[in-house]
Design a protein around this motif. Sequence first.
Motif, PDB file in Angstrom:
ATOM      1  N   THR A 188      11.414  -1.683 -15.792  1.00  0.00           N
ATOM      2  CA  THR A 188      11.560  -0.424 -15.064  1.00  0.00           C
ATOM      3  C   THR A 188      10.683   0.603 -15.771  1.00  0.00           C
ATOM      4  O   THR A 188      10.693   0.703 -16.988  1.00  0.00           O
ATOM      5  CB  THR A 188      13.027   0.051 -15.060  1.00  0.00           C
ATOM      6  N   THR A 189       9.913   1.348 -14.976  1.00  0.00           N
ATOM      7  CA  THR A 189       8.970   2.324 -15.530  1.00  0.00           C
ATOM      8  C   THR A 189       9.272   3.712 -14.987  1.00  0.00           C
ATOM      9  O   THR A 189       9.601   3.864 -13.806  1.00  0.00           O
ATOM     10  CB  THR A 189       7.521   1.935 -15.177  1.00  0.00           C
ATOM     11  N   VAL A 190       9.183   4.711 -15.852  1.00  0.00           N
ATOM     12  CA  VAL A 190       9.465   6.096 -15.471  1.00  0.00           C
ATOM     13  C   VAL A 190       8.386   6.999 -16.064  1.00  0.00           C
ATOM     14  O   VAL A 190       7.983   6.813 -17.210  1.00  0.00           O
ATOM     15  CB  VAL A 190      10.845   6.553 -16.002  1.00  0.00           C
ATOM     16  N   VAL A 191       7.913   7.961 -15.274  1.00  0.00           N
ATOM     17  CA  VAL A 191       6.974   8.974 -15.778  1.00  0.00           C
ATOM     18  C   VAL A 191       7.647  10.339 -15.655  1.00  0.00           C
ATOM     19  O   VAL A 191       8.083  10.731 -14.567  1.00  0.00           O
ATOM     20  CB  VAL A 191       5.646   8.977 -14.992  1.00  0.00           C
ATOM     21  N   LYS A 242       0.841  -1.190   0.000  1.00  0.00           N
ATOM     22  CA  LYS A 242       0.000   0.000   0.000  1.00  0.00           C
ATOM     23  C   LYS A 242       0.880   1.246   0.000  1.00  0.00           C
ATOM     24  O   LYS A 242       0.556   2.260   0.602  1.00  0.00           O
ATOM     25  CB  LYS A 242      -0.925  -0.020   1.212  1.00  0.00           C
ATOM     26  N   ARG A 243       1.982   1.141  -0.674  1.00  0.00           N
ATOM     27  CA  ARG A 243       2.913   2.257  -0.823  1.00  0.00           C
ATOM     28  C   ARG A 243       3.492   2.191  -2.225  1.00  0.00           C
ATOM     29  O   ARG A 243       3.204   1.279  -2.985  1.00  0.00           O
ATOM     30  CB  ARG A 243       4.030   2.153   0.220  1.00  0.00           C
ATOM     31  N   LEU A 244       4.328   3.160  -2.538  1.00  0.00           N
ATOM     32  CA  LEU A 244       4.963   3.165  -3.853  1.00  0.00           C
ATOM     33  C   LEU A 244       5.805   1.914  -4.042  1.00  0.00           C
ATOM     34  O   LEU A 244       6.409   1.413  -3.098  1.00  0.00           O
ATOM     35  CB  LEU A 244       5.844   4.398  -4.005  1.00  0.00           C
ATOM     36  N   PRO A 245       5.870   1.383  -5.259  1.00  0.00           N
ATOM     37  CA  PRO A 245       6.716   0.224  -5.529  1.00  0.00           C
ATOM     38  C   PRO A 245       8.198   0.554  -5.334  1.00  0.00           C
ATOM     39  O   PRO A 245       8.575   1.711  -5.165  1.00  0.00           O
ATOM     40  CB  PRO A 245       6.420  -0.091  -7.009  1.00  0.00           C
ATOM     41  N   GLN A 246       9.032  -0.477  -5.401  1.00  0.00           N
ATOM     42  CA  GLN A 246      10.479  -0.292  -5.310  1.00  0.00           C
ATOM     43  C   GLN A 246      10.971   0.630  -6.416  1.00  0.00           C
ATOM     44  O   GLN A 246      10.607   0.476  -7.571  1.00  0.00           O
ATOM     45  CB  GLN A 246      11.172  -1.656  -5.430  1.00  0.00           C
ATOM     46  N   GLN A 247      11.793   1.597  -6.052  1.00  0.00           N
ATOM     47  CA  GLN A 247      12.310   2.538  -7.046  1.00  0.00           C
ATOM     48  C   GLN A 247      13.598   2.019  -7.676  1.00  0.00           C
ATOM     49  O   GLN A 247      14.307   1.190  -7.099  1.00  0.00           O
ATOM     50  CB  GLN A 247      12.553   3.906  -6.406  1.00  0.00           C
ATOM     51  N   SER A 248      13.872   2.510  -8.874  1.00  0.00           N
ATOM     52  CA  SER A 248      15.076   2.138  -9.605  1.00  0.00           C
ATOM     53  C   SER A 248      16.293   2.859  -9.037  1.00  0.00           C
ATOM     54  O   SER A 248      16.185   3.972  -8.531  1.00  0.00           O
ATOM     55  CB  SER A 248      14.905   2.493 -11.089  1.00  0.00           C
ATOM     56  N   ASP A 249      17.444   2.217  -9.132  1.00  0.00           N
ATOM     57  CA  ASP A 249      18.681   2.863  -8.707  1.00  0.00           C
ATOM     58  C   ASP A 249      19.137   3.938  -9.691  1.00  0.00           C
ATOM     59  O   ASP A 249      19.945   4.801  -9.356  1.00  0.00           O
ATOM     60  CB  ASP A 249      19.806   1.824  -8.576  1.00  0.00           C
ATOM     61  N   GLY A 250      18.610   3.873 -10.918  1.00  0.00           N
ATOM     62  CA  GLY A 250      19.082   4.790 -11.954  1.00  0.00           C
ATOM     63  C   GLY A 250      18.308   6.085 -12.068  1.00  0.00           C
ATOM     64  O   GLY A 250      18.722   6.984 -12.808  1.00  0.00           O
ATOM     65  N   PHE A 251      17.193   6.192 -11.361  1.00  0.00           N
ATOM     66  CA  PHE A 251      16.363   7.398 -11.463  1.00  0.00           C
ATOM     67  C   PHE A 251      16.021   7.905 -10.063  1.00  0.00           C
ATOM     68  O   PHE A 251      15.933   7.123  -9.112  1.00  0.00           O
ATOM     69  CB  PHE A 251      15.072   7.111 -12.223  1.00  0.00           C
ATOM     70  N   ILE A 286       3.612  14.845 -21.206  1.00  0.00           N
ATOM     71  CA  ILE A 286       3.919  13.838 -20.192  1.00  0.00           C
ATOM     72  C   ILE A 286       4.432  12.601 -20.925  1.00  0.00           C
ATOM     73  O   ILE A 286       3.816  12.147 -21.883  1.00  0.00           O
ATOM     74  CB  ILE A 286       2.671  13.489 -19.359  1.00  0.00           C
ATOM     75  N   VAL A 287       5.565  12.062 -20.473  1.00  0.00           N
ATOM     76  CA  VAL A 287       6.179  10.924 -21.151  1.00  0.00           C
ATOM     77  C   VAL A 287       6.274   9.737 -20.188  1.00  0.00           C
ATOM     78  O   VAL A 287       6.805   9.868 -19.077  1.00  0.00           O
ATOM     79  CB  VAL A 287       7.585  11.270 -21.677  1.00  0.00           C
ATOM     80  N   VAL A 288       5.756   8.585 -20.629  1.00  0.00           N
ATOM     81  CA  VAL A 288       5.838   7.347 -19.860  1.00  0.00           C
ATOM     82  C   VAL A 288       6.832   6.427 -20.563  1.00  0.00           C
ATOM     83  O   VAL A 288       6.671   6.112 -21.737  1.00  0.00           O
ATOM     84  CB  VAL A 288       4.466   6.653 -19.757  1.00  0.00           C
ATOM     85  N   LEU A 289       7.873   6.020 -19.843  1.00  0.00           N
ATOM     86  CA  LEU A 289       8.898   5.141 -20.392  1.00  0.00           C
ATOM     87  C   LEU A 289       8.842   3.785 -19.702  1.00  0.00           C
ATOM     88  O   LEU A 289       8.695   3.719 -18.477  1.00  0.00           O
ATOM     89  CB  LEU A 289      10.292   5.748 -20.187  1.00  0.00           C
ATOM     90  N   ASN A 290       8.979   2.716 -20.491  1.00  0.00           N
ATOM     91  CA  ASN A 290       9.006   1.372 -19.928  1.00  0.00           C
ATOM     92  C   ASN A 290      10.188   0.611 -20.524  1.00  0.00           C
ATOM     93  O   ASN A 290      10.259   0.398 -21.732  1.00  0.00           O
ATOM     94  CB  ASN A 290       7.697   0.639 -20.224  1.00  0.00           C
TER      95      ASN A 290
END
Length: 267
Positions: free
Chosen positions: A231-234, A117-126, A154-158
């Motif tokens: 890995t997903t980035v917005v 119920k929190r944000l998912p694990q974040q990437s080390d690169g962002f 707005i850009v969504v990267l996967n």
Amino acid sequence: MKLIVVILACCLATFKTNAQSTQGKSSELNENTIVKDSTGKTLAYEYWHQRVLSGQYTINRTYTGRDTSDFILTWLTPVHRKRLDSLRAKFLAEHTPVNQAGTQQAIPPVINNSVPKRLPQQSDGFKNGEEMEPFKERDINGQKIDTKALKGKIVVLNFWFINCPACRVEIPELNEVAASYSSSPDIVFVGLCLDQRWDIKDFLKKTPFNFQHIANARYYGDKYKVNLYPTTVVLDKQGIVRFNSVGADNTGYWIKKTIEDIKAEKL
């Protein structure tokens, strides 16, 4: 902490995933074990150990030859997590010490497999709040993608690849998000895939993935220090990272929430 890894390893001795085997001695899982990510990069002990402890990842043993094998850090799907939790419970039941009264001593849970119920694990690169270094490339259809020129959108990267189980799991969810904004030209969805263009096109014939896709994108994975897939980035309209995550952990929900938060802002 080492006890937790031993318990996991004992459970994993009977837990298998597609085309991979987890047979092996639990004593091999320690700070000297060479563990790699899904692309073959060697991971630091602290990095893979913490992810195993989270209950969201496991270590699979893949045999690469008659006498050689690799240990691979692998994201667990909800179905696999449920099965692993069952195996873990069985293991604990069979190995929990019995007190003088003849009843098993209580052992607190070592893994929490509930939906986070929190944000998912974040990437080390962002890092959220920082500007992402822009890039220019063409997608598999020859269309130019320039993230610097996309400022104002707005850009969504996967970041993904075809043989990544977790990447495949989240494709329907990502398609649903893209469909929700199909009439919004100011929201762009881009996939950066490790595979070759012709392989991606063959894959998309059977499994639609409704993003623009950049092929042979390992260079960008290395550039942005992407160690786990997907890995997903917005990115917001100024190119600032507003959300990033690894794994397929309710990604669609967080993408939509981030997009709506950005749209609601008064700039």
